[in-house]
Motif scaffolding. Structure first.
Motif, PDB file in Angstrom:
ATOM      1  N   CYS A 160       0.838  -1.193   0.000  1.00 34.60           N
ATOM      2  CA  CYS A 160       0.000   0.000   0.000  1.00 34.60           C
ATOM      3  C   CYS A 160       0.878   1.250   0.000  1.00 34.60           C
ATOM      4  O   CYS A 160       1.745   1.418   0.865  1.00 34.60           O
ATOM      5  N   ASP A 161       0.638   2.124  -0.960  1.00 35.38           N
ATOM      6  CA  ASP A 161       1.479   3.303  -1.124  1.00 35.38           C
ATOM      7  C   ASP A 161       1.106   4.379  -0.102  1.00 35.38           C
ATOM      8  O   ASP A 161      -0.045   4.504   0.311  1.00 35.38           O
ATOM      9  N   VAL A 162       2.102   5.143   0.316  1.00 31.45           N
ATOM     10  CA  VAL A 162       1.908   6.303   1.201  1.00 31.45           C
ATOM     11  C   VAL A 162       2.336   7.536   0.429  1.00 31.45           C
ATOM     12  O   VAL A 162       3.484   7.643   0.000  1.00 31.45           O
ATOM     13  N   TYR A 163       1.391   8.466   0.228  1.00 31.42           N
ATOM     14  CA  TYR A 163       1.670   9.638  -0.607  1.00 31.42           C
ATOM     15  C   TYR A 163       2.257  10.812   0.179  1.00 31.42           C
ATOM     16  O   TYR A 163       3.056  11.584  -0.343  1.00 31.42           O
ATOM     17  N   ASP A 164       1.842  10.972   1.440  1.00 35.65           N
ATOM     18  CA  ASP A 164       2.211  12.187   2.145  1.00 35.65           C
ATOM     19  C   ASP A 164       2.008  11.962   3.644  1.00 35.65           C
ATOM     20  O   ASP A 164       1.411  10.964   4.068  1.00 35.65           O
ATOM     21  N   SER A 165       2.491  12.896   4.443  1.00 34.40           N
ATOM     22  CA  SER A 165       2.264  12.871   5.884  1.00 34.40           C
ATOM     23  C   SER A 165       2.140  14.309   6.375  1.00 34.40           C
ATOM     24  O   SER A 165       2.493  15.264   5.660  1.00 34.40           O
ATOM     25  N   GLU A 192      -4.602  -9.500   8.978  1.00 40.09           N
ATOM     26  CA  GLU A 192      -5.196  -8.169   8.960  1.00 40.09           C
ATOM     27  C   GLU A 192      -4.371  -7.176   8.146  1.00 40.09           C
ATOM     28  O   GLU A 192      -4.886  -6.158   7.686  1.00 40.09           O
ATOM     29  N   ASN A 193      -3.070  -7.446   7.976  1.00 43.95           N
ATOM     30  CA  ASN A 193      -2.189  -6.541   7.247  1.00 43.95           C
ATOM     31  C   ASN A 193      -1.942  -6.967   5.814  1.00 43.95           C
ATOM     32  O   ASN A 193      -1.008  -6.485   5.170  1.00 43.95           O
ATOM     33  N   ILE A 194      -2.743  -7.878   5.312  1.00 44.05           N
ATOM     34  CA  ILE A 194      -2.713  -8.263   3.897  1.00 44.05           C
ATOM     35  C   ILE A 194      -4.087  -7.935   3.317  1.00 44.05           C
ATOM     36  O   ILE A 194      -5.103  -8.464   3.779  1.00 44.05           O
ATOM     37  N   PHE A 195      -4.127  -7.049   2.356  1.00 41.36           N
ATOM     38  CA  PHE A 195      -5.393  -6.559   1.810  1.00 41.36           C
ATOM     39  C   PHE A 195      -5.609  -7.146   0.417  1.00 41.36           C
ATOM     40  O   PHE A 195      -4.704  -7.141  -0.417  1.00 41.36           O
ATOM     41  N   LEU A 196      -6.825  -7.654   0.177  1.00 41.83           N
ATOM     42  CA  LEU A 196      -7.172  -8.277  -1.096  1.00 41.83           C
ATOM     43  C   LEU A 196      -8.039  -7.327  -1.905  1.00 41.83           C
ATOM     44  O   LEU A 196      -9.118  -6.933  -1.463  1.00 41.83           O
ATOM     45  N   THR A 197      -7.567  -6.953  -3.054  1.00 38.14           N
ATOM     46  CA  THR A 197      -8.306  -6.076  -3.942  1.00 38.14           C
ATOM     47  C   THR A 197      -8.157  -6.614  -5.359  1.00 38.14           C
ATOM     48  O   THR A 197      -7.827  -7.786  -5.539  1.00 38.14           O
ATOM     49  N   HIS A 198      -8.419  -5.797  -6.373  1.00 37.63           N
ATOM     50  CA  HIS A 198      -8.293  -6.226  -7.757  1.00 37.63           C
ATOM     51  C   HIS A 198      -7.543  -5.164  -8.548  1.00 37.63           C
ATOM     52  O   HIS A 198      -7.623  -3.969  -8.243  1.00 37.63           O
ATOM     53  N   ASP A 199      -6.801  -5.614  -9.554  1.00 36.80           N
ATOM     54  CA  ASP A 199      -6.095  -4.664 -10.402  1.00 36.80           C
ATOM     55  C   ASP A 199      -7.035  -4.163 -11.501  1.00 36.80           C
ATOM     56  O   ASP A 199      -8.237  -4.461 -11.503  1.00 36.80           O
ATOM     57  N   GLU A 200      -6.484  -3.422 -12.446  1.00 39.48           N
ATOM     58  CA  GLU A 200      -7.311  -2.818 -13.486  1.00 39.48           C
ATOM     59  C   GLU A 200      -7.964  -3.853 -14.396  1.00 39.48           C
ATOM     60  O   GLU A 200      -8.947  -3.559 -15.069  1.00 39.48           O
ATOM     61  N   ILE A 259       0.414  -5.466   0.936  1.00 36.15           N
ATOM     62  CA  ILE A 259       0.825  -5.462   2.343  1.00 36.15           C
ATOM     63  C   ILE A 259       0.537  -4.087   2.937  1.00 36.15           C
ATOM     64  O   ILE A 259       0.840  -3.059   2.336  1.00 36.15           O
ATOM     65  N   LEU A 260      -0.056  -4.098   4.134  1.00 38.66           N
ATOM     66  CA  LEU A 260      -0.385  -2.858   4.831  1.00 38.66           C
ATOM     67  C   LEU A 260       0.501  -2.686   6.060  1.00 38.66           C
ATOM     68  O   LEU A 260       1.110  -3.642   6.549  1.00 38.66           O
ATOM     69  N   ASP A 261       0.520  -1.477   6.584  1.00 35.70           N
ATOM     70  CA  ASP A 261       0.977  -1.157   7.937  1.00 35.70           C
ATOM     71  C   ASP A 261       2.433  -1.554   8.199  1.00 35.70           C
ATOM     72  O   ASP A 261       2.710  -2.568   8.832  1.00 35.70           O
ATOM     73  N   PHE A 262       3.341  -0.729   7.739  1.00 35.87           N
ATOM     74  CA  PHE A 262       4.747  -0.902   8.063  1.00 35.87           C
ATOM     75  C   PHE A 262       5.121  -0.097   9.313  1.00 35.87           C
ATOM     76  O   PHE A 262       6.269   0.322   9.468  1.00 35.87           O
ATOM     77  N   GLY A 263       4.152   0.102  10.209  1.00 38.33           N
ATOM     78  CA  GLY A 263       4.401   0.909  11.397  1.00 38.33           C
ATOM     79  C   GLY A 263       5.428   0.312  12.333  1.00 38.33           C
ATOM     80  O   GLY A 263       6.074   1.028  13.097  1.00 38.33           O
ATOM     81  N   LEU A 264       5.588  -1.023  12.331  1.00 36.02           N
ATOM     82  CA  LEU A 264       6.612  -1.651  13.160  1.00 36.02           C
ATOM     83  C   LEU A 264       7.846  -2.015  12.344  1.00 36.02           C
ATOM     84  O   LEU A 264       8.713  -2.729  12.827  1.00 36.02           O
ATOM     85  N   ALA A 265       7.892  -1.541  11.089  1.00 36.20           N
ATOM     86  CA  ALA A 265       8.994  -1.920  10.215  1.00 36.20           C
ATOM     87  C   ALA A 265      10.331  -1.544  10.840  1.00 36.20           C
ATOM     88  O   ALA A 265      10.488  -0.501  11.472  1.00 36.20           O
TER      89      ALA A 265
END
Length: 916
Positions: A80-85, A147-155, A163-169
């Motif tokens: 999951c991309d993070v654009y800004d903070s 919970e930190n693996i998100f299932l979606t679909h591409d174009e 993969i979500l949540d690299f807060g403990l990375a």
């Protein structure tokens, strides 16, 4: 004390001068997530805001902002991309994230308890691609979990895992090459970070040298959970016990919970969770490639991209060692696996697979149990597709099974080698055929989404007035299908023993998953046939047919089925995604439980349909289900005709735009219907509660939904009233449900007078922490053990409750209730190893229960005096959801539907029993 993370950002708030909040998506203990729109370019994004009470901790704030740094350093389509903070005016930090639409892997597994092999490989393959990029940037996630693996679909509408949540990375090599005091403080020696169930031994020990292989350990735990429906470690006894298991407990055996998993997966799993970090998989690519080989699944399944460098059968060199006991010598043969298979096919009929009483002698033994045979992996460091390249079974796990080479007869060695080659080829060929060859099986669902004209009429033509004796659905041209059909006819006559040789011949003609599983069901029934068992099997069916009509159609997993019997016979419903989205399908069955037509999509408007349930009402059926997402998310009902076809529009009993899983249950009353479901009520709710709505005899909603419970929090975990089951008796509604207030899961019975069915519970006073519930409520399982799976059904003078206890206590229980009160007159655990009991009552007031007992499906009568003797009539593998049971048209006749594994996927099955 106020609950954490309660501060909300109002809709319309503009953050950083460019992101306007449009709605709240969800919140947890650490952060809340909002949907927002960039006012300059119109791009929709997600805003993640740290909870106010955590902003005083510099360490927590640093971890929160680390997610942005990690994503910026990686840049992968599988993260999951993070654009800004930035920071809010009150000092709370926030992140601007990629907005994803779909569900987490955890949410998927709450609906589909066991994922099919192809989906599992596809998800793991893509997660490994994301991890590869992270690890290449010297970043380890350290908190990988479903919970930190998100299932979606591409174009192109293909499955896409992120993969979500690299807060403990952990940046285990400083990104700037210099010292970082904050980094050192966050990863100091002795600190423990992560989620206990997925932590590696080195994380549990608090070692500061934790590296990328901790992520692979966690992903191994996740893979096991995807396939078996349960965590590797038992986590209900607290963190300390979980850590103790990670450090010392033996690994569980996957095949105990999912028998169709190959032995090669067990060996893969043993290496993935080897406590010696040097003996685990060393890279994410190796981890994923070996999993695909171990499960015999192409990594490109379900829309995943093909793995680079994945070896084919011709690329896999096999080194075969055989020990000749009389000579104490070892014979070695080296050849590509495909060559061994090809050379051995001719010898297959003469081979006998023998398994010793205590199973394979070592992790390296073949499933046949021959201790003198073992696959031996490649030399360390060899690349896939190269001489000595990657093998499904790691060398380090197998070498201990080999005896030293000694001199012996060269002739004897050659003869033994040829014999071993044939045995290995036979076993390998059977396994290869199971996964590689297209399976023959029943016709595609006849329901693409219907036109407006067909939906408007919804009237079937040329409907039969009686149940057909022969199936009209196309069954394909596989040679075993006529034999299977004939065996079903004999079973319908009560001739179980006569059906067995037909079923056995059907299996012998193709070794296909359908006759094999049906044969195993029949073997269970035969043990009780002609004995003292009170019930006998008189019907056995596999109603889904779309995957049998032509070769090359892959079977997708089905969901928990529901069965009901109308004037024209039985109708069964389930959900699957063989046409794309998860929809509910229904089919009518003949007297031998064979489908009379192709299955019909009975929820064509749905997006993510779950838990369909059929109830007979007059000469029609009511279908109840939930839609977990989309513009019409919520609880729905609709009429089906006597053949299970659509006979009315879908009616929204509860519109819940944010979506979710609602577990609805419907019961008929003299004035119409009542439907109950579970929901949080709103995004800010402190609990998940029960809601009720009245429906007219035409299924039209009457009044507004009524809140039946307001469960008070008693800790950091949100309490939940879930899995309701409803029945109406006289002037009262009876509802049984599970109350989750960790660590307890208790079963409660609610009796609500119909006259009070329009009154919501009064909201709690400010600061008050007490449960509020409608009507009269009594605790059913007074031992207060963790319990699951409640069900209820009422006769003219009694209501019967059933549930089961979670491990380690376990066991299935029943209770007898006087309908004039909520408190049971008696309760009893009627079987120590029973799971997921269901109950139903026929028109004469006789009650029957069905449950899973070990690997068997069992049934028994339930009366005021207790539970009668049991009959086991079919098999079940794995931890499957509650079966469905409905009365037939004859006294003592019961129809039962349940979910079971068939050749690696979940398949709905149906049975009929006749009881004395």
């Amino acid at each position: 004390m106020a609950l954490p993370n309660k501060a909300k950002i109002p809709v319309g708030t503009l953050l950083a001068g460019k992101h306007r909040i449009t709605r709240e998506i969800g919140r947890g203990g650490m952060a809340a997530v909002y949907e927002a729109e960039n006012v300059d370019i119109g791009k929709r994004v997600a805003i993640k805001v740290l909870a106010q009470e955590l902003t005083t901790s510099a360490v927590v704030v640093e971890r929160f902002l680390r997610e942005a740094r990690a994503a910026a350093a990686i840049r992968s389509p599988y993260i999951c991309d993070v654009y800004d903070s930035g920071r809010l005016e009150d000092g709370r930090p926030f992140l601007v994230l990629e907005l994803l639409e779909g569900e987490s892997l955890y949410e998927r597994m709450t609906v589909v308890r066991n994922l099919d092999l192809e989906t599992t490989v596809a998800v793991v393959m893509q997660v490994c691609r994301g991890l590869s990029k992270a690890h290449a940037a010297s970043i380890v996630h350290r908190d990988l979990k479903p919970e930190n693996i998100f299932l979606t679909h591409d174009e192109e509408n293909r499955l896409l895992a992120k993969i979500l949540d690299f807060g403990l990375a952990k940046f285990y090599a400083p990104m700037d090459g210099g010292g970082d005091n904050k980094q050192a403080r966050l990863t100091r020696e002795g600190a423990v970070f992560g989620t206990p169930a997925y932590m590696s031994p080195e994380q549990v020990r608090g070692q500061g040298a934790v590296d990328h292989r901790a992520d692979l350990w966690a992903l191994g735990c996740i893979t096991y959970e995807c396939l078996t429906g349960r965590t590797v470690w038992q986590t209900d006894q607290g963190v300390a016990m979980t850590f103790a298991q990670i450090a010392n407990a033996p690994l569980p055996r996957p095949a105990e919970f999912r028998p169709d998993l190959p032995q090669s997966f067990t060996l893969w799993f043993d290496r993935a969770l080897n406590r010696s970090i040097e003996k685990r998989y060393q890279t994410a690519k190796e981890f994923a490639d070996e999993l695909a080989i171990a499960l015999g699944v192409s990594p490109s399944g379900r829309g995943a991209e093909a793995a680079v460098g994945t070896p084919s059968l011709d690329d896999i060199p096999v080194e075969l060692h055989a020990r000749e006991e009389s000579q104490d010598s070892v014979v070695t043969i080296s050849a590509p696996l495909s060559a061994l298979i090809q050379q051995s096919q001719a010898s297959m009929p003469a081979l006998e697979r023998r398994v010793p009483p205590d199973g394979p002698s070592s992790p390296g033994a073949l499933p046949s149990g021959n201790p003198g045979l073992a696959f031996v992996g490649p030399p360390a460091g060899a690349a896939p597709g190269q001489p000595g390249g990657a093998m499904p079974l790691p060398r380090s796990e197998i070498e201990t099974t080999l005896s030293p080479r000694r001199r012996g007869s060269s002739v004897g060695r050659v003869v033994l080698a040829l014999f071993v080659l044939g045995l290995l080829g036979g076993a390998a060929y059977l396994g290869y055929q199971e996964f590689a060859q297209p399976q023959a099986a029943l016709p595609p669902s006849a329901s693409s989404k219907p036109s407006a004209a067909s939906m408007a009429s919804a009237t079937p033509t040329a409907e039969p007035s009686v149940v057909r004796d022969t199936p009209s659905a196309p069954m394909g041209d596989a040679p075993w299908i006529p034999l299977l059909s004939s065996a079903q006819e004999e079973i319908a006559k009560g001739n179980v023993k006569e059906a067995f040789p037909m079923m056995k011949e059907a299996f012998d003609k193709g070794a296909h998953g359908v006759p094999r599983t049906m044969l195993e069901h029949l073997q269970v029934a035969m043990r009780d046939a002609g004995g003292k068992a009170p019930c006998g099997l008189t019907g056995l069916g596999r109603p889904r047919t779309y995957d049998l009509v032509s070769r090359g159609v892959r079977a997708v997993p089905g969901s928990r089925p529901s069965i009901a019997v109308g004037p024209r016979g039985a109708v069964m419903a389930w959900t699957d995604a063989h046409e794309g989205s998860e929809h509910a399908y229904a089919v009518s069955l003949d007297s031998a439980l064979r489908p009379t037509s192709a299955a019909v999509d009975v929820t064509p408007e749905g997006y993510a349909v779950g838990r369909p349930d059929l109830k007979r009402v007059g000469d029609r059926f009511v279908l109840t289900y939930w839609d977990a997402k989309g513009p019409e998310a919520g609880v729905h009902v609709r009429w089906l005709d006597a053949n299970g076809r659509i006979a009315g529009p879908a009616v929204a009993a509860a519109s819940i735009p944010r979506g979710g899983n609602f577990w609805p249950s419907l019961a008929a009353s003299p004035e119409g219907f009542f439907v109950v479901w579970s929901d949080e009520g709103d995004a800010n709710s402190d609990s998940e509660d029960l809601f009720l709505r009245r429906l007219s005899p035409a299924l039209e909603p009457v009044g507004q939904p009524v809140r039946l419970t307001d469960v008070a929090p008693a800790g950091p975990v949100k309490p939940r009233a879930r899995f309701p089951s409803i029945a109406v008796h006289g002037d009262a509604i009876h509802i049984v449900f599970r109350l989750e207030r960790e660590p307890l899961h208790t079963i409660h019975h609610m009796r609500l007078p119909i006259a009070d069915a329009g009154k919501s519970v009064e909201p709690a006073a400010r600061g008050e922490r007490v449960d509020r519930m409608a009507g009269e409520v009594a605790l059913a399982n007074t031992e207060k053990s963790r319990s699951d799976g409640p069900g209820i059904s009422c006769s003219a003078d009694a209501c019967y409750l059933v549930w089961h206890g979670d491990p380690p206590i376990g066991g299935a229980s029943a209770a007898y209730v006087d309908p004039a009160a909520a408190q049971p007159l008696w309760r009893k655990k009627f079987v120590k190893v029973g799971m997921h009991p269901a109950v139903s009552v026929d028109a004469e007031g006789r009650a029957q229960i069905v449950w899973f007992e070990g690997s068997r499906v069992a049934t028994a009568a339930l009366t005021r005096d207790g539970v009668g003797p049991a009959t086991r009539f079919a098999r079940v593998s794995g931890d499957q959801p509650m079966p469905s049971i409905a009365p037939g048209t004859k006294p003592g006749e019961w129809y039962i539907a349940w979910l079971d594994y068939e050749a690696g996927h979940l398949e709905p099955y149906a049975a009929r029993v006749q009881c004395r």
